[in-house]
Each structure stands twice: as C-alpha cells, then as structure tokens.
Design a protein around this motif. Sequence first.
Motif, PDB file in Angstrom:
ATOM      1  N   ASP A   1      15.406   2.133 -11.166  1.00 15.35           N
ATOM      2  CA  ASP A   1      15.882   3.022 -10.095  1.00 15.35           C
ATOM      3  C   ASP A   1      14.712   3.657  -9.353  1.00 15.35           C
ATOM      4  OD1 ASP A   1      18.563   2.524 -10.546  1.00 15.35           O
ATOM      5  OD2 ASP A   1      18.788   4.181 -11.966  1.00 15.35           O
ATOM      6  N   HIS A   2      13.680   4.004 -10.092  1.00 14.63           N
ATOM      7  CA  HIS A   2      12.497   4.571  -9.447  1.00 14.63           C
ATOM      8  C   HIS A   2      11.844   3.549  -8.515  1.00 14.63           C
ATOM      9  CE1 HIS A   2       9.025   6.951  -8.706  1.00 14.63           C
ATOM     10  NE2 HIS A   2       8.213   6.230  -9.465  1.00 14.63           N
ATOM     11  N   LEU A   3      11.699   2.323  -8.988  1.00 16.28           N
ATOM     12  CA  LEU A   3      11.134   1.262  -8.150  1.00 16.28           C
ATOM     13  C   LEU A   3      11.982   1.048  -6.907  1.00 16.28           C
ATOM     14  CD1 LEU A   3       9.419  -1.242  -7.464  1.00 16.28           C
ATOM     15  CD2 LEU A   3      10.786  -2.526  -9.142  1.00 16.28           C
ATOM     16  N   ILE A   4      13.287   0.999  -7.076  1.00 12.53           N
ATOM     17  CA  ILE A   4      14.196   0.789  -5.935  1.00 12.53           C
ATOM     18  C   ILE A   4      14.040   1.917  -4.927  1.00 12.53           C
ATOM     19  CG2 ILE A   4      16.631   0.727  -5.277  1.00 12.53           C
ATOM     20  CD1 ILE A   4      17.099  -0.568  -8.118  1.00 12.53           C
ATOM     21  N   ALA A   5      14.006   3.163  -5.422  1.00 12.06           N
ATOM     22  CA  ALA A   5      13.897   4.316  -4.520  1.00 12.06           C
ATOM     23  C   ALA A   5      12.585   4.288  -3.744  1.00 12.06           C
ATOM     24  CB  ALA A   5      14.020   5.608  -5.317  1.00 12.06           C
ATOM     25  N   VAL A   6      11.489   3.956  -4.434  1.00 12.68           N
ATOM     26  CA  VAL A   6      10.188   3.916  -3.767  1.00 12.68           C
ATOM     27  C   VAL A   6      10.145   2.794  -2.734  1.00 12.68           C
ATOM     28  CG1 VAL A   6       7.741   3.396  -4.120  1.00 12.68           C
ATOM     29  CG2 VAL A   6       8.905   5.043  -5.591  1.00 12.68           C
ATOM     30  N   LEU A   7      10.680   1.635  -3.080  1.00 12.31           N
ATOM     31  CA  LEU A   7      10.709   0.526  -2.106  1.00 12.31           C
ATOM     32  C   LEU A   7      11.545   0.894  -0.888  1.00 12.31           C
ATOM     33  CD1 LEU A   7      10.986  -2.849  -4.072  1.00 12.31           C
ATOM     34  CD2 LEU A   7       9.249  -2.190  -2.397  1.00 12.31           C
ATOM     35  N   ASP A   8      12.687   1.501  -1.135  1.00 17.60           N
ATOM     36  CA  ASP A   8      13.559   1.903  -0.030  1.00 17.60           C
ATOM     37  C   ASP A   8      12.850   2.890   0.885  1.00 17.60           C
ATOM     38  OD1 ASP A   8      15.939   1.503   1.246  1.00 17.60           O
ATOM     39  OD2 ASP A   8      17.100   2.884   0.017  1.00 17.60           O
TER      40      ASP A   8
ATOM     41  N   ASN B   1       0.827  -1.213   0.000  1.00 14.68           N
ATOM     42  CA  ASN B   1       0.000   0.000   0.000  1.00 14.68           C
ATOM     43  C   ASN B   1       0.859   1.261   0.000  1.00 14.68           C
ATOM     44  OD1 ASN B   1      -2.631  -1.059  -0.102  1.00 14.68           O
ATOM     45  ND2 ASN B   1      -2.550  -1.609   2.052  1.00 14.68           N
ATOM     46  N   GLY B   2       1.982   1.205   0.733  1.00  7.88           N
ATOM     47  CA  GLY B   2       2.874   2.368   0.764  1.00  7.88           C
ATOM     48  C   GLY B   2       3.471   2.645  -0.594  1.00  7.88           C
ATOM     49  N   ALA B   3       3.828   1.584  -1.313  1.00 10.04           N
ATOM     50  CA  ALA B   3       4.350   1.767  -2.674  1.00 10.04           C
ATOM     51  C   ALA B   3       3.275   2.348  -3.572  1.00 10.04           C
ATOM     52  CB  ALA B   3       4.843   0.430  -3.227  1.00 10.04           C
ATOM     53  N   ARG B   4       2.053   1.875  -3.387  1.00  6.81           N
ATOM     54  CA  ARG B   4       0.942   2.411  -4.186  1.00  6.81           C
ATOM     55  C   ARG B   4       0.753   3.897  -3.905  1.00  6.81           C
ATOM     56  NH1 ARG B   4      -4.590   4.449  -2.856  1.00  6.81           N
ATOM     57  NH2 ARG B   4      -5.753   4.195  -4.778  1.00  6.81           N
ATOM     58  N   GLN B   5       0.843   4.282  -2.634  1.00  6.49           N
ATOM     59  CA  GLN B   5       0.711   5.701  -2.291  1.00  6.49           C
ATOM     60  C   GLN B   5       1.824   6.518  -2.925  1.00  6.49           C
ATOM     61  OE1 GLN B   5       0.518   6.009   1.976  1.00  6.49           O
ATOM     62  NE2 GLN B   5      -1.211   4.593   2.127  1.00  6.49           N
ATOM     63  N   ARG B   6       2.968   5.908  -3.144  1.00  2.00           N
ATOM     64  CA  ARG B   6       4.108   6.592  -3.761  1.00  2.00           C
ATOM     65  C   ARG B   6       4.139   6.411  -5.279  1.00  2.00           C
ATOM     66  NH1 ARG B   6       5.249   4.983   1.281  1.00  2.00           N
ATOM     67  NH2 ARG B   6       6.356   6.483   2.624  1.00  2.00           N
ATOM     68  N   GLY B   7       3.084   5.778  -5.813  1.00  2.00           N
ATOM     69  CA  GLY B   7       2.954   5.701  -7.266  1.00  2.00           C
ATOM     70  C   GLY B   7       3.566   4.488  -7.913  1.00  2.00           C
ATOM     71  N   VAL B   8       3.704   3.371  -7.170  1.00  2.00           N
ATOM     72  CA  VAL B   8       4.219   2.140  -7.757  1.00  2.00           C
ATOM     73  C   VAL B   8       3.249   1.012  -7.442  1.00  2.00           C
ATOM     74  CG1 VAL B   8       6.058   0.407  -7.695  1.00  2.00           C
ATOM     75  CG2 VAL B   8       6.632   2.840  -7.665  1.00  2.00           C
TER      76      VAL B   8
END
Length: 1018
Positions: free
Chosen positions: A1000-1007, A967-974
Amino acid sequence: MNDMLNTKPELSLDEAGALLAQHFGLKGTLVPLDSERDQNFKVTADDGRTFILKIINAAEPAVESDFQTALLKHIGENAGDLPVPHLHPTLSSASLAETTSARGAAHRLRLVSWVPGVPLAQSDRSEAALESLGRMLGRFDASLRGFMHPGALRDLDWDIRKAGRSADRLHHVADESDRALLGRFLARFEEQVSPRFATLRASIIHNDANDWNILVDPDNRDRISGIIDLGDALYAPVIAEVAIAAAYAGLDHPDPIGAAAAIARGFHGEYPLLEEEIDLLFDLIAMRLVTSVTISASRRTHAGDNPYLAISERPAWTLLRKLDAMQPRFATAILRHACGFEAVRGARAASAWIEQNRKSLLPLLGRPAATYRADLVPYGDPAHPMTVSSAEARPHDAQFIWEEHCRKTGVELGIGPWGEARTVYSGEMFVSRLIDDARRTRHLGLDLFMAAGTKLYAPLAATVVSVEVEREPLGYGCLIALRHEPANCPPFLTLWGHLAHEAVGRLKAGDRLEAGALVGEMGMPEENGGWAPHLHLQISTDTDLSATEILGVGEERYLDVWAELFPDPSLFAGIAEEFFKCSGRSHEEIVRLRKALLLPNLSISYDKPIKFVRGEGVWLIDDRGRAYLDCFNNVCHIGHAHPAVVEAMALQAAALNTNTRYLHDNIVAYAERLTATMPKELAVAGFVNSGSEANGLALRLMRTHTGRENAIVLDWAYHGTTQELIDISAYKFRRKGGKGQKPHVHVATVPDSYHAPADWPVEEHGKRFAESVAELIAAMKAKGEAPGFFLAESIPSVAGQVFLPDGYLKEVYRMVREAGGVCIADEVQVGFGRVGSHWWAFETQGVVPDIVTMGKPIGNGHPLAAVVTSREIASSFNNGMEFFNTFGGNPVSCAVGLAVLDVMERQELRRNAFEIGNYLVAAFRKMQMRYDVIGDVRGLGLFLGIELVSDRRTKAPATEIARAVCNGARQRGVLMGTEGPHDNVLKMRPPMIFSKRDADHLIAVLDETFLAVAAGGA
C-alpha cells in the motif's frame, strides 16, 4: 521527659574526674559536652588517649542502659573495625560503673573511646560524603543483623512506626496552613505506609544519624570517619535508618532528594535494600520531619522556648514545604534509580518491548515517519524562528514560519528530539520543584512538526485514559492520554499534546482504539497553545500518573531517571536512530575517495547519492535516518539483516569455516535441500560465490558435455562480469565500451509480447518469437556448425522485466536439444520462489533445463551461488580435471543458504509473494486506467514491471518520464529502478517478506509521483 530533666546528672569537673579515676583508673583533662538528658565529658587522658565519659540519667531504665552496653559489646566483638565508640571496661572489668549523686539519685557511668572527626553539620555534605555516610550506616546495620535485646523494644516517639502519633500533637502547631501540610503527610502515612510496616524487614538500627552524630575525616571531607551517640538505637524497619539520615541531610540542602539518593545508594551497596523498602522512603523521610516539628512544637508548649529543642525546626519546615511541592512518584523514581532498580516497576521491560516490537507498530503518520524528508527543529536555540512564545506574537505566525521553512527546504517533517536542552522554557511553570534555583530544561517527549490538520494514528491498540484541553498560553492545547497493554509487556501510557480540539467531541475516557485508529490531528496555533503546528508525543512507564502530572520537561541532573520514566518515543513513532547521530565520512569525502581509490567506471546511483548505513527487513536506512522502502535490491531475498541468517552465519563462523576438501555436514545438507526444490532430473549441485561464477561454471559444464562454443542468447541480456560472460551479454557488448558481437555468439530477438507485431495472435507469440532461434540454428547448420547452448533468464530482467510468452521455452528448448545443444536457465534474479507460483521461474514455462544457475537471493546478501545440473552432464564434467572453488560451499555459506530456505518455508514466503504480487499488479492496472503514460503492467509474484510510453498507440518509450518517476519515488522514500533498451520500464523486485502494508505504501507513493510528474514536477 520532665522526669528525665529532673534526674539529669549535674556533676562538677572535679567530681567527674574523681569518678573517672575511681572506676576506670584514668586521670586527665575533662571538657563538658552538650547533652539533652545525660551528662557527657570529653576525656583527654594523661597517656594521650581520648574517651567520652557518660553519666547516665538516673531516670533511664536499667534495661535501656543494659541494651546500650550489650549493643556496644556486640559491635566490638563482631565489627571491631567500625569507627563507633567502643567500651572501655572498669577496673573490675565491668562495662558500667555506678555512683550516687548528692541528691541521692543513682547514676551509671560508661566510658567509651573517642571517635575523631568533624561533625557532618560543619561540612559541605558533598554527594560523595553522603554516599560514604550511606555505606557507613549500611555497615553498621549489617553488623547488627541477628542481634536482639529487650531494651531495643522500647516505646519511643522517635520510632518511625509511631510517626502517626504526630497527629495528636498537631494542635501545638499554630499556623493553619502548616497544620494542613502536616495533615497531608499524615494522611498518606496512615493510608499508604503504616499498613505495610508488618511486611518490612526490621533490625536494630542507630535511629539518629543526624549531622551532629556523623563525623567526617578532617583531611578528606568526602569520607565519613565515624558514627557516635547510639542512645536512640532501637528495633525498627531497616529502611528507617536511611530515611532518618536522609531527613537530616536534606536540611538546607539544595537538592534534598539527591542527598537522600546518595545515602540510599551507599547504604544499598553495603546492605542491599528491597524495592518495597525504597518505595516508602520518601514518605518516611517526610514523617521523620513531621515527628520532629510536632515534638518541637509540643515541647515549646510545655517548656517554653528551648534553643536546643528548636535548633533544627526552621530548616525542617522548609524541607517539609519542598517535599509537599514535589510529586512523590518522581522522588521515589530517583531513589529507586540510585539503588539500581527501575525508576518504576516495568519501565525497562516496556522500553525493551517497544525496541523488540517496533517493526510491528503501525505508522503514527500517514506513512512510516522515517520515510519523510525530515529536519531537526532546533528548539535548543531560543532565537529559532519556529518558537513563537512572546506575548506580542500572533498564533498564526508560528504556522506561517513553519510552512515557509518547509517550502524553502523541501522538508516534510520537523523533529524536536527527546532530551534536548531548551532554554525556551522560561516560564515560572518550568522552575524545578526538586532542586533549589534550578530549572527544568530537558525535553522529555518527541516533537513532530507537520501542517495543521495532519492526522495522527495509534501505532498500537490503546484505551483512552483522558481527553482534556489546556487553555493556558504555551500549554498543550488538546491533550490525550492513551493506555497500551500489549501482550508480554507491562502497560504504559502515551501522551499526545498540541492537538486540534476536534478530538474532544470524538473521544472519551474508556474508548478503545485499535492499532491504526485515528487519535487526533495537529492543531492550529490558536488551539495548540500558540506553537507551530506539531505533536508532542511522550511515553510514561508510570501508569499511575495523570496526563497533567506527566513531566514534559525535566531537570538535566535527573535525565537518566527521566529516561526510564519517560523513555524516548522515537522508536514508537518510527523515527530511525540514525536521524539523531550521523557517523562516518561525509558524502562528499566518500565520493572524492572513490574517485581517487576505486575504478573510475564504478557507478553510483542517483545524481544525489545515498549513503546507507543499515538495512532492516524491507527498509534501507541512510546516514541521516531516512528509511527507504527497498523495491529494487533483490539480493536480500528475505529482507535486510534477517536475524535467522545473521545468527546462522555468526554461529557457524564462530565454530568453523574451511573448504570443501574436508568433510562437513552443511554442504551435503544444503545440496540435498536445494536440489529437492528442483525437478527430479536436476540432482547434482556445485557451489560458487556469485552469479557470474555460477554462469561461468555452467559454460564449463556445457563445453565438456558438448565440446562446442556456439551460444544462443537473447538480445539485451546480461549474465555476469567476467569477460566470457560479457561476450555473451548483448546488454554489455552492444553498448558503450563493448567490443561488439563475437562470431560464436548468436543473438535472438527478445520475446516481448507487448512489442510483438500487432498482427500476431497472442496465442502464437511463443511460437513466433521462437522462430528467431530457429533461424539462428539454421544459419549455424548452413555453416556446418551447431549450437552448444541456449542461455536465457527465465524472465529477462535487464531487457525490461519481460515475461516470456506461453510455450516459448518449450519450443526453443526442443530446437536446441534437437541440434545437440544444452539449455541453461539463468535464475540469478528470478529464482528462489520470487514468482510465487513456483520455486523457479522456468517452471512457469513447463520446461526442465539441463543446467540452472542461481545467485543473489540464494544467500540473502552473503556471497553464495550455485549450479544445479543433471547427472549426465555432471558425469561429462568429471573428465579428470578437478573442480575446486576455495570458498564455494564452505560451511558458513551453506549454513546461510540453509537458513534462507528455512525462512522461506517457515514463513510461506512463496505464497506471500504470489498474493502480494497479484495485489500489486491489480493496483498497477488500476493506475494504468488513470495515467496514459502507463503502457503495460507486467508481473508475477514479486517480479514486477511498468512500462511507460509517450503514446500508447505507437508504444514510443517515455524514458524521461520513467526517470522522473524513479527519482520522484526516491525523493518520497521508495527505491526502484528503470530497465529495458530505453530505460522506460519501472523495475520492482522487493524482498519476499513484502507485506500488504508495504505494498500500500508503494502504491501510494507511485500514485503521488505520477500525479506530480503529470503536473510538471517530480
């Protein structure tokens, strides 16, 4: 001129009447008309007809009066319908008569028809009337193309080409500032206009379309009914006709450039103008006025006050001052646009290039702008608290208000749109220089609001044009202009305003910035003009404008012109168009209608559902313009709305779509291409519409070949939506609503190495897990039965992205085949090169199935699926019962399938999946070292999983954390999913076009999300 005045005819009414009767055989009433050098009479003949009798000045050369006669004759013969004076012949059929005055001066006489109407000077000069004037002048000049006469080559100060002579008359202008004003126009004329006359089209023109020589229809004041007084006609540049008419129409007009534009538009419709002509129009209008006021000043010096000479001088000076205050390039843009040309050359091509190449532009912010939670900042509302414009407000108030707004709403990015009407622009600087009593209120840039210090990057390589600081309140603060010159695109500028002053010491004119380079940072209120921290981003297609000349706010009347000069930079900044226009039903209405109209167990993802309206590459865009990086929906294998697939689908659908009972190239071409990706043993294809249909067909093939029903499947497997497939899908029949395991279904242990017993050697995992299948076969044998088939995803997906241990399928396939069964590989989710190293995931196990099923990615979202099998099994299936699927293998579906394969091969997407997959797995493993919650990272190509645990030692599932991360990734657009028996495995299956930048975007959002969850949030 004195000679002209001395030889002006002075006949009485009786004398003129006598001449009229003598030479033209007419009697009637004569009324004198004003004239500067000739003597004119309006004649109302006894028979009701109306004429003008002209007694020509004796000093006028014969060649000029002959020219007038020839001109009128030419028009009469070639454009008799033009509402201009037409010649009435003498009694001897001549065009002119002659007489001698009492003073002995010889005068010629001409009688022409009266043109009815009201002078434009006595009308409102509506836009429609001025456009009608332009059309009438266009018709007039068009009728004279090809006509020439020596009298047209006379030397007149009123010839626009001689406007430079006004410099010799400047000393007659008393006021020093007025002389300076005229000097500026003269300098531009000599430098930029006069040298270009030789290249312009020239013809005979009217040359004096002032508002007393133009008549309007008294019953329709929007229609020009005639043109009179051809006495100043001469050979001159065609564009001079428009300039002269526009100069007079602009006198006392509240919008003189708008008036000129209307005339130019009308003229262009009848006599098409050229771009290079329109580019000179502003200066030619001004120079007609310069000529007028300097001639008037000169005549006053020689002849004293003369009301006739000075009648238009005051409004001419007023208009000259207005023109002097204008930016000529803006005026020219309006004139060009009025005639259908680009506001500036290359404007439309530059905008088109940005539209076509927007996907390749790098993010302007830290990540793509469309991925932020965004909201509109309504500067159109003057009371909006984000606007800090009063003298009493402290600069930090703006920053505080913005940060408080974000904290309360969760907004990350505020957007002030292009074209918005903003009454907040109330200062003197926003008064229009084009239109009287008007203000500039339309925003011509894009505002992006984030925290002060937010870094801003160049989406495209650029050269720094200027770096400067505006220190005025409500100014730009630090202002940077960049010049972009991409290949196959006209150059254009971008303007970056309200920046922090740090850029002043870092950048200078001439510096080269590569794409992705730092441009600047959003400034604090005390350095950005006193505004809430934000970027004002603007594009200028006119590269000759300096940063401070670029118009940040424009008049509403000319918004269509500004849209070409300063196009909306939203696409350049990465803002989705859906942010500005929400369409369709509301979320709440759709949910309500789904509940009322659709099956109640049709699920919706997320507690707060998303309404997607567009897909593009790796992105899904919702109805509010937010873009989500799609790492979950593996149906669109080569990216959402791939143009090659769309084109193939559309072209074939437009030509033919039918079923497989007719011959067509596509089905055999696709079968040939598809089977070529398989081991040679798998050579026969069957086409259906979905993965479920493919698995259903595989079971039919199996039954006719083996005559058996017994199934061996893996625990937690899912193979489709039909009842027979639900019966063999433990994921369905063992969960709520399922009916349990059927007798013919035998479930083997999921070969999950991460959860293998600790005492099993890793190299034996495949063999050890295969023992579960051996036990099932033995149990069947004990009952006198045998397996019909073994069916498994080559990488179990719903079970939690489980990668089979080495040797597992080899061992299982051997046992099943020895027992007389067939081996079916379900590649619906994992096939078509997703693993990168191979076309098909089963190949990673070194096996060849008897039957392979595929769906989802095969058609990139189009309903297409297939089964490929051996010739032996295909022959068994050919038992007399026809196989037919109405839509399976239709020409459109096969065209789509071929397009997918073409793109896969042309763009080397298998290699891309392999490289990006390895990159992501390495990054996830680095995360694993930082976050204890990550128990296992697994993946091959772009089929990836991260298992979350609450304790690495016990491997207890961390289901709630997995849900929070998802859900947090979804809130951040992933977008990603959770899978596995405990929903604790993060599941990622992005499109095959996934780039390193996307990774890189996916990695940053997951982090970021893992950090937030670890801190107790999401």
